[in-house]
Write a protein that holds these residues in place. Structure first.
Motif, PDB file in Angstrom:
ATOM      1  N   VAL A  76       0.834  -1.201   0.000  1.00 26.58           N
ATOM      2  CA  VAL A  76       0.000   0.000   0.000  1.00 26.58           C
ATOM      3  C   VAL A  76       0.869   1.251   0.000  1.00 26.58           C
ATOM      4  CG1 VAL A  76      -1.620   1.360   1.384  1.00 26.58           C
ATOM      5  CG2 VAL A  76      -2.011  -1.090   1.051  1.00 26.58           C
ATOM      6  N   ALA A  77       1.911   1.254   0.823  1.00 27.79           N
ATOM      7  CA  ALA A  77       2.793   2.423   0.894  1.00 27.79           C
ATOM      8  C   ALA A  77       3.488   2.657  -0.443  1.00 27.79           C
ATOM      9  CB  ALA A  77       3.821   2.224   2.004  1.00 27.79           C
ATOM     10  N   ARG A  78       3.900   1.587  -1.086  1.00 28.17           N
ATOM     11  CA  ARG A  78       4.586   1.723  -2.374  1.00 28.17           C
ATOM     12  C   ARG A  78       3.617   2.229  -3.444  1.00 28.17           C
ATOM     13  NH1 ARG A  78       8.032  -3.162  -5.263  1.00 28.17           N
ATOM     14  NH2 ARG A  78       8.265  -2.193  -7.320  1.00 28.17           N
ATOM     15  N   ARG A  79       2.416   1.676  -3.456  1.00 25.99           N
ATOM     16  CA  ARG A  79       1.423   2.134  -4.434  1.00 25.99           C
ATOM     17  C   ARG A  79       1.055   3.588  -4.174  1.00 25.99           C
ATOM     18  NH1 ARG A  79      -2.285  -1.194  -3.328  1.00 25.99           N
ATOM     19  NH2 ARG A  79      -2.055  -2.751  -4.998  1.00 25.99           N
ATOM     20  N   ASP A  80       0.869   3.942  -2.907  1.00 23.98           N
ATOM     21  CA  ASP A  80       0.522   5.327  -2.565  1.00 23.98           C
ATOM     22  C   ASP A  80       1.594   6.301  -3.041  1.00 23.98           C
ATOM     23  OD1 ASP A  80      -1.839   4.530  -1.419  1.00 23.98           O
ATOM     24  OD2 ASP A  80      -1.186   4.823   0.657  1.00 23.98           O
ATOM     25  N   ALA A  81       2.861   5.888  -2.914  1.00 20.30           N
ATOM     26  CA  ALA A  81       3.951   6.763  -3.352  1.00 20.30           C
ATOM     27  C   ALA A  81       3.896   6.967  -4.863  1.00 20.30           C
ATOM     28  CB  ALA A  81       5.294   6.165  -2.938  1.00 20.30           C
ATOM     29  N   GLU A  82       3.570   5.912  -5.602  1.00 16.41           N
ATOM     30  CA  GLU A  82       3.471   6.034  -7.056  1.00 16.41           C
ATOM     31  C   GLU A  82       2.275   6.900  -7.456  1.00 16.41           C
ATOM     32  OE1 GLU A  82       3.400   2.093  -8.650  1.00 16.41           O
ATOM     33  OE2 GLU A  82       5.438   1.615  -7.991  1.00 16.41           O
ATOM     34  N   VAL A  83       1.169   6.743  -6.739  1.00 15.85           N
ATOM     35  CA  VAL A  83       0.000   7.582  -7.015  1.00 15.85           C
ATOM     36  C   VAL A  83       0.315   9.041  -6.679  1.00 15.85           C
ATOM     37  CG1 VAL A  83      -2.382   8.083  -6.343  1.00 15.85           C
ATOM     38  CG2 VAL A  83      -1.666   5.716  -6.706  1.00 15.85           C
ATOM     39  N   GLY A 129      -6.890   5.832  -4.853  1.00 15.31           N
ATOM     40  CA  GLY A 129      -6.785   7.297  -4.846  1.00 15.31           C
ATOM     41  C   GLY A 129      -7.292   7.922  -3.569  1.00 15.31           C
ATOM     42  N   ALA A 130      -7.251   7.194  -2.467  1.00 14.15           N
ATOM     43  CA  ALA A 130      -7.851   7.655  -1.208  1.00 14.15           C
ATOM     44  C   ALA A 130      -7.324   9.014  -0.771  1.00 14.15           C
ATOM     45  CB  ALA A 130      -7.617   6.616  -0.111  1.00 14.15           C
ATOM     46  N   ALA A 131      -6.011   9.231  -0.873  1.00 14.96           N
ATOM     47  CA  ALA A 131      -5.435  10.487  -0.393  1.00 14.96           C
ATOM     48  C   ALA A 131      -5.940  11.674  -1.207  1.00 14.96           C
ATOM     49  CB  ALA A 131      -3.915  10.421  -0.448  1.00 14.96           C
ATOM     50  N   PHE A 132      -6.064  11.501  -2.519  1.00 17.71           N
ATOM     51  CA  PHE A 132      -6.553  12.590  -3.361  1.00 17.71           C
ATOM     52  C   PHE A 132      -8.056  12.789  -3.183  1.00 17.71           C
ATOM     53  CE2 PHE A 132      -2.488  11.740  -5.257  1.00 17.71           C
ATOM     54  CZ  PHE A 132      -2.070  12.979  -5.719  1.00 17.71           C
ATOM     55  N   GLU A 133      -8.781  11.696  -2.949  1.00 18.99           N
ATOM     56  CA  GLU A 133     -10.208  11.834  -2.686  1.00 18.99           C
ATOM     57  C   GLU A 133     -10.445  12.623  -1.400  1.00 18.99           C
ATOM     58  OE1 GLU A 133     -12.216   7.949  -4.848  1.00 18.99           O
ATOM     59  OE2 GLU A 133     -11.615   7.781  -2.750  1.00 18.99           O
ATOM     60  N   ALA A 134      -9.576  12.421  -0.413  1.00 13.84           N
ATOM     61  CA  ALA A 134      -9.705  13.167   0.846  1.00 13.84           C
ATOM     62  C   ALA A 134      -9.505  14.664   0.612  1.00 13.84           C
ATOM     63  CB  ALA A 134      -8.697  12.648   1.871  1.00 13.84           C
ATOM     64  N   LEU A 135      -8.568  15.018  -0.273  1.00 16.43           N
ATOM     65  CA  LEU A 135      -8.372  16.433  -0.595  1.00 16.43           C
ATOM     66  C   LEU A 135      -9.592  17.002  -1.309  1.00 16.43           C
ATOM     67  CD1 LEU A 135      -4.657  16.498  -1.848  1.00 16.43           C
ATOM     68  CD2 LEU A 135      -5.526  17.170   0.395  1.00 16.43           C
ATOM     69  N   ARG A 136     -10.150  16.207  -2.214  1.00 19.49           N
ATOM     70  CA  ARG A 136     -11.318  16.687  -2.962  1.00 19.49           C
ATOM     71  C   ARG A 136     -12.543  16.819  -2.060  1.00 19.49           C
ATOM     72  NH1 ARG A 136     -11.316  15.606  -8.514  1.00 19.49           N
ATOM     73  NH2 ARG A 136     -13.435  16.488  -8.484  1.00 19.49           N
ATOM     74  N   ASP A 137     -12.589  15.993  -1.008  1.00 17.79           N
ATOM     75  CA  ASP A 137     -13.730  16.058  -0.096  1.00 17.79           C
ATOM     76  C   ASP A 137     -13.827  17.419   0.590  1.00 17.79           C
ATOM     77  OD1 ASP A 137     -14.433  13.478  -0.706  1.00 17.79           O
ATOM     78  OD2 ASP A 137     -13.535  12.583   1.079  1.00 17.79           O
ATOM     79  N   GLU A 138     -12.694  18.087   0.756  1.00 22.87           N
ATOM     80  CA  GLU A 138     -12.650  19.398   1.402  1.00 22.87           C
ATOM     81  C   GLU A 138     -11.944  20.382   0.473  1.00 22.87           C
ATOM     82  OE1 GLU A 138     -10.997  19.244   5.282  1.00 22.87           O
ATOM     83  OE2 GLU A 138     -12.267  17.593   5.957  1.00 22.87           O
ATOM     84  N   PRO A 139     -12.667  21.020  -0.421  1.00 23.27           N
ATOM     85  CA  PRO A 139     -12.045  21.951  -1.374  1.00 23.27           C
ATOM     86  C   PRO A 139     -11.234  23.031  -0.662  1.00 23.27           C
ATOM     87  CG  PRO A 139     -14.316  21.527  -1.958  1.00 23.27           C
ATOM     88  CD  PRO A 139     -14.115  20.925  -0.611  1.00 23.27           C
ATOM     89  N   ALA A 140     -10.202  23.506  -1.349  1.00 23.42           N
ATOM     90  CA  ALA A 140      -9.338  24.536  -0.777  1.00 23.42           C
ATOM     91  C   ALA A 140     -10.127  25.808  -0.478  1.00 23.42           C
ATOM     92  CB  ALA A 140      -8.194  24.845  -1.735  1.00 23.42           C
ATOM     93  N   ALA A 141      -9.627  26.549   0.498  1.00 17.09           N
ATOM     94  CA  ALA A 141     -10.344  27.736   0.976  1.00 17.09           C
ATOM     95  C   ALA A 141     -10.341  28.874  -0.038  1.00 17.09           C
ATOM     96  CB  ALA A 141      -9.723  28.208   2.286  1.00 17.09           C
ATOM     97  N   ALA A 142      -9.359  28.914  -0.919  1.00 21.98           N
ATOM     98  CA  ALA A 142      -9.254  30.018  -1.884  1.00 21.98           C
ATOM     99  C   ALA A 142      -8.622  29.501  -3.166  1.00 21.98           C
ATOM    100  CB  ALA A 142      -8.410  31.155  -1.295  1.00 21.98           C
ATOM    101  N   PRO A 143      -8.814  30.206  -4.281  1.00 24.90           N
ATOM    102  CA  PRO A 143      -8.177  29.793  -5.533  1.00 24.90           C
ATOM    103  C   PRO A 143      -6.726  30.251  -5.604  1.00 24.90           C
ATOM    104  CG  PRO A 143      -9.496  31.733  -5.916  1.00 24.90           C
ATOM    105  CD  PRO A 143      -9.709  31.355  -4.472  1.00 24.90           C
ATOM    106  N   VAL A 144      -5.998  29.668  -6.533  1.00 33.08           N
ATOM    107  CA  VAL A 144      -4.633  30.096  -6.840  1.00 33.08           C
ATOM    108  C   VAL A 144      -4.688  30.956  -8.099  1.00 33.08           C
ATOM    109  CG1 VAL A 144      -2.405  29.290  -7.716  1.00 33.08           C
ATOM    110  CG2 VAL A 144      -3.449  28.160  -5.746  1.00 33.08           C
ATOM    111  N   PHE A 145      -3.945  32.069  -8.063  1.00 30.82           N
ATOM    112  CA  PHE A 145      -3.862  32.923  -9.248  1.00 30.82           C
ATOM    113  C   PHE A 145      -2.804  32.345 -10.173  1.00 30.82           C
ATOM    114  CE2 PHE A 145      -1.904  36.701 -11.394  1.00 30.82           C
ATOM    115  CZ  PHE A 145      -2.977  36.970 -12.241  1.00 30.82           C
ATOM    116  N   LEU A 146      -3.223  31.953 -11.382  1.00 33.00           N
ATOM    117  CA  LEU A 146      -2.303  31.390 -12.363  1.00 33.00           C
ATOM    118  C   LEU A 146      -1.747  32.536 -13.188  1.00 33.00           C
ATOM    119  CD1 LEU A 146      -1.266  28.589 -13.029  1.00 33.00           C
ATOM    120  CD2 LEU A 146      -3.073  28.362 -14.727  1.00 33.00           C
ATOM    121  N   ALA A 147      -0.537  32.954 -12.831  1.00 35.44           N
ATOM    122  CA  ALA A 147       0.098  34.103 -13.468  1.00 35.44           C
ATOM    123  C   ALA A 147       0.780  33.642 -14.747  1.00 35.44           C
ATOM    124  CB  ALA A 147       1.109  34.738 -12.514  1.00 35.44           C
ATOM    125  N   THR A 148       0.067  33.707 -15.843  1.00 34.66           N
ATOM    126  CA  THR A 148       0.567  33.211 -17.125  1.00 34.66           C
ATOM    127  C   THR A 148       1.412  34.284 -17.799  1.00 34.66           C
ATOM    128  OG1 THR A 148      -1.609  33.835 -17.987  1.00 34.66           O
ATOM    129  CG2 THR A 148      -1.227  31.510 -17.527  1.00 34.66           C
TER     130      THR A 148
END
Length: 581
Positions: A412-419, A455-474
């Motif tokens: 699990v740890a090895r797969r999580d690192a690859e994900v 994808g449990a770790a990424f699903e956990a992040l998606r469960d709680e959206p970030a508090a603010a957006p990031v400005f993409l300075a192109t």
């Protein structure tokens, strides 16, 4: 002249026979001279592509393509990019799937509402399902659930918790009554009630034992660990059943194995083929008839599915079902795409059962027995997995099943690192996420409780959206910044972070005009733009209120953090989200 009046050696209509296209008589060499390529030719062609992608240098030999294109599984088995005849040298195992024709389309049923489940079962059976996998407990009203089900035509496989298996089996047999049970009916014995349920099954002439390897797959086990576990559990069942007075072949005849199929199609095909070889060897060493085929029920993997962008699960389960069929599965359960969200709806179940129907009746996958047999790469992978599974069985026989927990944790740890580094991508979650999606609403049913999603770790992040957006300075024109801006936006979205994009810019003034005070900004542009005005842009944005500056690309001294291919995305996203809080 010939009978029809044409000259000998001529095609009807006056054309000469195209003798030059015929192979030399007595050979099967159908390829033209220019089509006979060597391994060295393939290496040269592949190396040219890798050099264009900058994965090889001009100084690297062409033969390095094997290192670059081979991949290593979680069992440390190398999967070759090209099958060659030498892979068949020194194989240690043999055996092929024996199923010919269609596999059994098995639908899963779970819940307490007997009336609703009965309606679902009848719709599934009317829509092409050929057997039912029924999770039941001591309070389950089997008579109501199976009302109208033709038990002489549709096999039922019971799945009851330990402590209730014998009671559920007896209830089912009461419902069955004098009806001749459909072949494949299984009372689902395991654990402490194995012998009691097996005796009931033997008396009624049905299967009675399920060796469920998905129990460890759902916790994150590798393919070899799943194989080793299934053999250890099955060997223990054989011992207990023979000690209870059954013959080895009698006991073998009562058993069905349940495996998981993932969207990694070749490892799945090889795993199912390897399982048969391993079981034949166990039966042989137990004094039984090794020719007795292992009966396999294959379920599309729960951990590979995602709660986000769930429609992609249709693609995953289609590939998994294809691999299950090619690998020789006797019965296949395709889990509905919306199953991770809760109780599947009518569409999810319909698509699930039609997946097998399409593979068998439109794509004709089941027309050939063991279509992967003879493939150099698949035969080698099958042999390697069989050897790895046998080694795992040996460890489990020596150390006990509990010893597997630690090894699964390492996997699990090895797969999580690859994900986390996105070298094992999950479409719709770690790649190409869709933050604006509206997820279908489903009633919780507990079927995925205890499942370790890849994808449990990424699903956990998606469960709680970030508090603010990031400005993409192109920086610069759209053409010059699109590649890095897209990469950064997708990476941030995988962590539940939205972006607000500056668009085309000609200088710092344009960036500042688009900037709206976001606490985190991410510079995205070409190397030339970074060198020309990247530092100035970062300084200006800090003065305007940016507290944290990122850069899409290699680290630079004027940015606080960077993101590029190969970065630990999970760590990067966690750090970034902390700055947005």
């Amino acid at each position: 002249m010939t009978v029809d009046g044409s000259a000998p050696g001529a095609v009807a209509g006056g054309l000469d026979e195209p003798d030059e296209l015929e192979p030399e008589q007595g050979t099967l060499a159908l390829a033209a001279e220019g089509d006979r390529h060597t391994v060295a030719d393939w290496e040269a062609a592949a190396a040219a592509v890798l050099r264009k992608a900058r994965r090889l240098t001009d100084d690297d030999p062409d033969s390095r393509v094997w290192d670059k294109l081979s991949r290593t599984t979680l069992d440390d088995i190398s999967v070759t990019p090209l099958g060659t005849a030498d892979l068949l040298d020194d194989l240690h195992t043999s055996g092929r799937p024996t199923r010919s024709g269609d596999w059994d389309i098995r639908a899963h049923l779970r819940g307490d509402d007997a009336t609703a489940l009965n309606e679902t079962a009848l719709v599934d059976l009317d829509g092409g399902v050929t057997s039912l996998w029924l999770q039941a407990g001591p309070g389950t009203d089997l008579a109501a659930q199976l009302q109208g089900v033709l038990l002489d035509l549709a096999p039922v496989v019971l799945d009851a918790p330990e402590g209730a298996q014998a009671a559920v089996a007896r209830t089912f047999l009461d419902v069955l009554g004098d009806t001749a049970p459909a072949p494949g009916t299984n009372l689902g014995g395991s654990g402490d009630e194995l012998v009691d349920v097996a005796r009931l099954a033997q008396e009624r002439g049905v299967l009675g034992v399920v060796v469920d390897a998905t129990a460890v797959h759902d916790r994150g086990a590798s393919d070899a660990q799943e194989l080793g576990y299934s053999m250890a559990v099955a060997a223990d069942a054989l011992r207990r059943l023979t000690e209870a007075g059954l013959g080895v072949d009698e006991a073998v005849g009562l058993m069905e194995f349940r495996y998981a199929a993932t969207d990694e199609q070749f490892p799945t095909i090889a795993k199912l083929r390897a399982a048969r070889r391993l079981w034949a060897r166990v039966v042989e060493l137990s004094g039984g008839d090794a020719s007795l085929a292992q009966r396999q029920h294959v379920v599309t993997s729960k951990p590979m599915m995602s709660r986000y962008d769930p429609y992609v699960n249709m693609l995953r389960t289609t590939v998994a079902a294809f691999a299950a069929g090619v690998g020789g599965a006797d019965a296949v359960t395709v889990l509905p795409f919306d199953a991770p969200l809760g109780r599947p709806d009518v569409l999810g179940r319909r698509v699930a059962r039609n997946t097998s129907a399409l593979l068998m009746w439109e794509s004709h996958v089941a027309k050939v027995a063991d279509p992967a047999g003879g493939s150099y790469a698949v035969e080698k992978l099958t042999d390697d997995l069989a050897a790895a599974g046998w080694a795992e069985l040996g460890r489990l026989e020596e150390d006990g099943l509990a010893a597997l927990d630690g090894r699964i944790a390492e996997t699990v740890a090895r797969r999580d690192a690859e994900v986390a580094r996105r070298t094992r991508p999950i479409t719709g979650l770690t790649e190409f996420p869709h933050l604006a999606e509206t997820l279908p609403e489903r009633e919780p049913d507990g079927f995925f409780d205890g499942v370790r999603s890849y994808g449990a770790a990424f699903e956990a992040l998606r469960d709680e959206p970030a508090a603010a957006p990031v400005f993409l300075a192109t920086l610069g024109t759209i053409a010059s910044h699109t590649a890095r801006a897209t990469f950064a936006a997708n990476l941030l979205a995988a962590g539940g972070v939205t972006t607000e994009v500056a668009g085309a810019t000609a200088g710092v003034e344009d960036l500042l005009a688009a900037y709206a005070g976001q606490p985190v900004v991410c510079l995205a542009g070409s190397d030339a733009a970074y060198g020309e005005w990247g530092s100035e842009a970062a300084s200006a944005l800090r003065e305007a209120g940016a507290a944290h500056v990122l850069i899409a690309g290699k680290p630079v001294d004027y940015a606080d953090d960077s993101c590029a291919m190969g970065v630990d995305a999970l760590d990067f996203l966690t750090r970034t989200r902390e700055k947005l809080a």
